[in-house]
Motif scaffolding. Structure first.
Motif, PDB file in Angstrom:
ATOM      1  N   ILE A 118       0.247   6.627  16.637  1.00  0.00           N
ATOM      2  CA  ILE A 118       1.263   5.788  15.987  1.00  0.00           C
ATOM      3  C   ILE A 118       2.331   6.659  15.334  1.00  0.00           C
ATOM      4  N   GLN A 119       1.900   7.702  14.647  1.00  0.00           N
ATOM      5  CA  GLN A 119       2.835   8.597  13.977  1.00  0.00           C
ATOM      6  C   GLN A 119       3.715   9.328  14.987  1.00  0.00           C
ATOM      7  N   LYS A 120       3.109   9.864  16.037  1.00  0.00           N
ATOM      8  CA  LYS A 120       3.862  10.605  17.051  1.00  0.00           C
ATOM      9  C   LYS A 120       4.848   9.702  17.786  1.00  0.00           C
ATOM     10  N   SER A 121       4.481   8.449  17.967  1.00  0.00           N
ATOM     11  CA  SER A 121       5.365   7.504  18.648  1.00  0.00           C
ATOM     12  C   SER A 121       6.666   7.339  17.875  1.00  0.00           C
ATOM     13  N   ASN A 129      -0.407   0.954   9.561  1.00  0.00           N
ATOM     14  CA  ASN A 129      -0.399   0.726   8.121  1.00  0.00           C
ATOM     15  C   ASN A 129       0.980   0.237   7.715  1.00  0.00           C
ATOM     16  N   ASN A 130       1.016  -0.886   7.003  1.00  0.00           N
ATOM     17  CA  ASN A 130       2.310  -1.458   6.610  1.00  0.00           C
ATOM     18  C   ASN A 130       3.153  -0.518   5.754  1.00  0.00           C
ATOM     19  N   GLU A 131       2.503   0.487   5.157  1.00  0.00           N
ATOM     20  CA  GLU A 131       3.264   1.471   4.387  1.00  0.00           C
ATOM     21  C   GLU A 131       4.206   2.284   5.279  1.00  0.00           C
ATOM     22  N   ARG A 132       3.959   2.248   6.589  1.00  0.00           N
ATOM     23  CA  ARG A 132       4.821   2.956   7.535  1.00  0.00           C
ATOM     24  C   ARG A 132       6.033   2.121   7.958  1.00  0.00           C
ATOM     25  N   SER A 133       6.115   0.896   7.492  1.00  0.00           N
ATOM     26  CA  SER A 133       7.184  -0.002   7.933  1.00  0.00           C
ATOM     27  C   SER A 133       8.570   0.585   7.706  1.00  0.00           C
ATOM     28  N   LEU A 134       8.774   1.194   6.539  1.00  0.00           N
ATOM     29  CA  LEU A 134      10.090   1.752   6.236  1.00  0.00           C
ATOM     30  C   LEU A 134      10.452   2.878   7.190  1.00  0.00           C
ATOM     31  N   ASP A 135       9.459   3.677   7.583  1.00  0.00           N
ATOM     32  CA  ASP A 135       9.716   4.754   8.545  1.00  0.00           C
ATOM     33  C   ASP A 135      10.140   4.179   9.895  1.00  0.00           C
TER      34      ASP A 135
END
Length: 278
Positions: free
Chosen positions: A117-120, A160-166
């Motif tokens: 997810i992060q790499k995407s 994780n919804n905390e990643r939404s802003l990213d």
């Protein structure tokens, strides 16, 4: 037999019975960025897709495909325009299929899913080659394919919804990318980016969150106008943003959803109309 000929005549049951699917996977991954559009798009992508989605592969094989594609996702990422865009773009599509598969029938460890997810998101933020269709080589479409991957990443249970802003920052960056084409999007890239926003909303992004984010896009366009004036670059970015807002507005309208958002979008579109035509 060439890979192209083999894929055109493939018998899936025979491939598995002969226990040579690993060799076939390796050959397809080696050629995933081929500049032959029939081999890359019609044959390799569709074959890998069928193997993944229709349960022809075991967890080890799918995990291997994921790791190879994650590596290929960043090949030549610092080059504005090269044929490596096909490798990145079609690797992103395969990663999206694997995330979809894991969502329906889990096989990835949590840490692998989170890293994917992060790499995407990192990939699409870094992608500079914004070409859609490339003459004689077919679809590069890195922004659209990257958006498809991001939408799958958001839909995944590990998101994780905390990643939404990213992820919102990446969508915004795509609308303002200088890119390689030096022109506005013309192959429905904005529509594919809307899928990511819709997925974020489904995961709990509030109307207020979206309004605040959309206001930053309009503000950034205002800043570009103040800095560069009514130049081509401004009009190209404005075109991307207006098409994105229109598409989002009508998607909400078709669903009879989010009247507050629709009102805000309508006012923003009216503002930019007046900025240019009044």
């Amino acid at each position: 037999m060439t890979l192209k000929s083999e894929l055109k005549t493939i018998n899936y049951d025979t491939v598995l019975k002969q226990n040579n699917v690993d060799h076939l996977i390796e050959r397809m991954l080696d050629n995933i960025g081929s500049t032959d559009p029939e081999l890359r798009d019609t044959l390799i992508f569709n074959t890998l897709g069928k193997l993944i989605i229709e349960d022809y592969l075991n967890e080890k094989q799918m995990g291997y495909i994921l790791e190879v594609c994650l590596d290929k996702l960043f090949r030549g990422i610092d080059v504005v325009e090269s044929d490596l865009v096909f490798t990145r773009s079609f690797s992103s599509l395969i990663i999206g299929l694997l995330l979809q598969k894991d969502r329906d029938k889990p096989f990835l460890k949590d840490e692998v899913a989170l890293r994917t997810i992060q790499k995407s998101n990192e990939y699409l933020m870094l992608e500079q080659d914004t070409r859609g269709y490339v003459e004689r080589k077919g679809w590069a479409h890195s922004i659209a394919h990257g958006a498809d991957l991001l939408a799958e990443a958001v839909r995944h249970p590990a998101f994780n919804n905390e990643r939404s802003l990213d992820f919102l920052a990446t969508i915004k960056a795509c609308l303002f990318k200088e890119g390689s084409s030096q022109a506005p999007f013309c192959d429905d890239e904005e529509e594919r980016l809307i899928f990511v926003l819709e997925a974020l909303i489904e995961k709990g992004l509030t109307d207020e969150d979206v309004v605040i984010w959309l206001s930053t896009i309009s503000d950034a366009l205002d800043q570009l106008k103040d800095k560069e004036g009514y130049c081509l670059n401004f009009f190209w970015k404005r075109s991307n943003i207006i098409d994105f807002l229109r598409g989002f507005y009508f998607r909400l309208l078709y669903k009879n959803a989010k009247p507050t958002l629709r009102t805000y979008i309508s006012k923003t579109l009216a503002y930019w109309h007046k900025q240019v035509y009044s």
